[in-house]
Design a protein around this motif. Structure first.
Motif, PDB file in Angstrom:
ATOM      1  N   TYR A   1      -2.469  -6.152   5.484  1.00 41.15           N
ATOM      2  CA  TYR A   1      -3.386  -7.300   5.535  1.00 41.15           C
ATOM      3  C   TYR A   1      -4.161  -7.449   4.225  1.00 41.15           C
ATOM      4  O   TYR A   1      -4.274  -8.546   3.665  1.00 41.15           O
ATOM      5  CB  TYR A   1      -4.333  -7.141   6.720  1.00 41.15           C
TER       6      TYR A   1
ATOM      7  N   THR B   1      -1.800  -8.551   1.343  1.00 40.36           N
ATOM      8  CA  THR B   1      -1.419  -9.954   1.516  1.00 40.36           C
ATOM      9  C   THR B   1      -2.576 -10.879   1.171  1.00 40.36           C
ATOM     10  O   THR B   1      -2.388 -11.933   0.546  1.00 40.36           O
ATOM     11  CB  THR B   1      -0.959 -10.214   2.961  1.00 40.36           C
TER      12      THR B   1
ATOM     13  N   THR C   1      -2.366 -13.723  -1.716  1.00 38.82           N
ATOM     14  CA  THR C   1      -2.485 -15.146  -1.383  1.00 38.82           C
ATOM     15  C   THR C   1      -3.777 -15.773  -1.911  1.00 38.82           C
ATOM     16  O   THR C   1      -3.763 -16.896  -2.415  1.00 38.82           O
ATOM     17  CB  THR C   1      -2.416 -15.340   0.141  1.00 38.82           C
TER      18      THR C   1
ATOM     19  N   SER D   1      -2.423 -13.465   5.894  1.00 36.64           N
ATOM     20  CA  SER D   1      -2.757 -12.040   5.843  1.00 36.64           C
ATOM     21  C   SER D   1      -2.768 -11.411   7.227  1.00 36.64           C
ATOM     22  O   SER D   1      -2.552 -10.198   7.365  1.00 36.64           O
ATOM     23  CB  SER D   1      -4.129 -11.851   5.185  1.00 36.64           C
TER      24      SER D   1
ATOM     25  N   LEU E   1       4.267  -7.185  -3.252  1.00 37.88           N
ATOM     26  CA  LEU E   1       4.960  -7.801  -2.128  1.00 37.88           C
ATOM     27  C   LEU E   1       5.908  -6.808  -1.467  1.00 37.88           C
ATOM     28  O   LEU E   1       6.020  -6.775  -0.227  1.00 37.88           O
ATOM     29  CB  LEU E   1       5.734  -9.025  -2.611  1.00 37.88           C
TER      30      LEU E   1
ATOM     31  N   VAL F   1       3.914  -4.590   0.723  1.00 40.31           N
ATOM     32  CA  VAL F   1       3.549  -5.246   1.982  1.00 40.31           C
ATOM     33  C   VAL F   1       4.653  -5.082   3.009  1.00 40.31           C
ATOM     34  O   VAL F   1       4.414  -4.735   4.169  1.00 40.31           O
ATOM     35  CB  VAL F   1       3.241  -6.739   1.751  1.00 40.31           C
TER      36      VAL F   1
END
Length: 238
Positions: free
Chosen positions: A78, A81, A85, A100, A167, A170
């Protein structure tokens, strides 16, 4: 996972994780998003204090352990992300928070599936009003704690030097979160069966090693402080 081994460290570990998430939410996300994060953090503080020093209900400790073990990876996913973003891609606040939240939602759905599909697992045995844990220890708490601490230390430099590796991380964290749900499927099934029995019998069960739990609390500085407050209050009431 539900044994009293590392009792306080398991509880405090979740508090540390939540504090880390709250701080980084303020640092990489919209400033107002720290308000719901702080509210959730205070709720966790209240439950953790109750679990550590007040409650003798086995289910209170069990749910704390499950929350901690299943939330480490998706919470870091979370944060990463949100950094990608909101900070790097410059998306809107609501859009960034919605994206997220996807790792958390994915793990929550996996947990729900594990809960619905839970089979019969006899790893928590009721003896009188106490619960005996007979499952083999497989919580992954030691390496998950180190994993979380390492990610916490690396979070800031990773966010500052954005690359495709963020990324990738994630995706790795999301995969770890799903794996942890699968890994703890028997613990989830055991906890589901216990909660169902408590509702059916309208009673709560305590720890098999209740005396040991009380001694752990009595030796802690918070426990000694609470005992002192109770003695002073008793004298005033007397």
């Amino acid at each position: 996972m539900f044994t009293l081994e590392r009792f306080f460290s398991r509880i405090y570990g979740f508090v540390y994780l939540a504090l880390l998430v709250t701080v980084f939410t303020y640092g990489v996300g919209p400033k107002w998003s720290v308000i719901p994060a702080l509210i959730l953090f205070m709720i966790l503080i209240k439950h953790s204090f109750k679990c550590a020093y007040l409650s003798e209900r086995f289910s209170d400790y069990a749910v704390q352990c499950l929350w901690f073990n299943l939330s480490v990876s998706p919470l870091f996913a979370y944060l990463l992300t949100l950094a990608i973003t909101y900070k790097k891609l410059k998306l809107g606040a609501l859009e960034s928070l919605a994206l997220s939240a996807l790792p958390l939602l994915l793990v929550a759905l996996a947990y729900g599936l594990a809960w619905v599909c839970a089979g019969k697992v006899d790893t928590l045995v009721v003896q009188g009003d106490r619960i005996e844990v007979i499952e083999r220890e497989h919580s992954g708490a030691p390496w998950m704690g180190g994993f979380g601490a390492a990610l916490g230390g690396l979070m800031y430099p990773i966010v500052q030097t954005y690359s495709e590796s963020m990324l990738i991380l994630v995706y790795v964290l999301m995969a770890c979160g799903l794996y942890m749900v699968y890994y703890h499927r028997q613990n989830i099934a055991s906890f589901k069966a216990l909660r169902a029995r408590e509702r059916r019998e309208n009673k709560h069960y305590t720890f098999m090693e209740l005396e040991h739990l009380r001694s752990l609390r009595a030796r802690s500085w918070v426990g000694r402080g609470l005992a002192l407050v109770k003695r002073v209050a008793g004298r005033r009431n007397g």
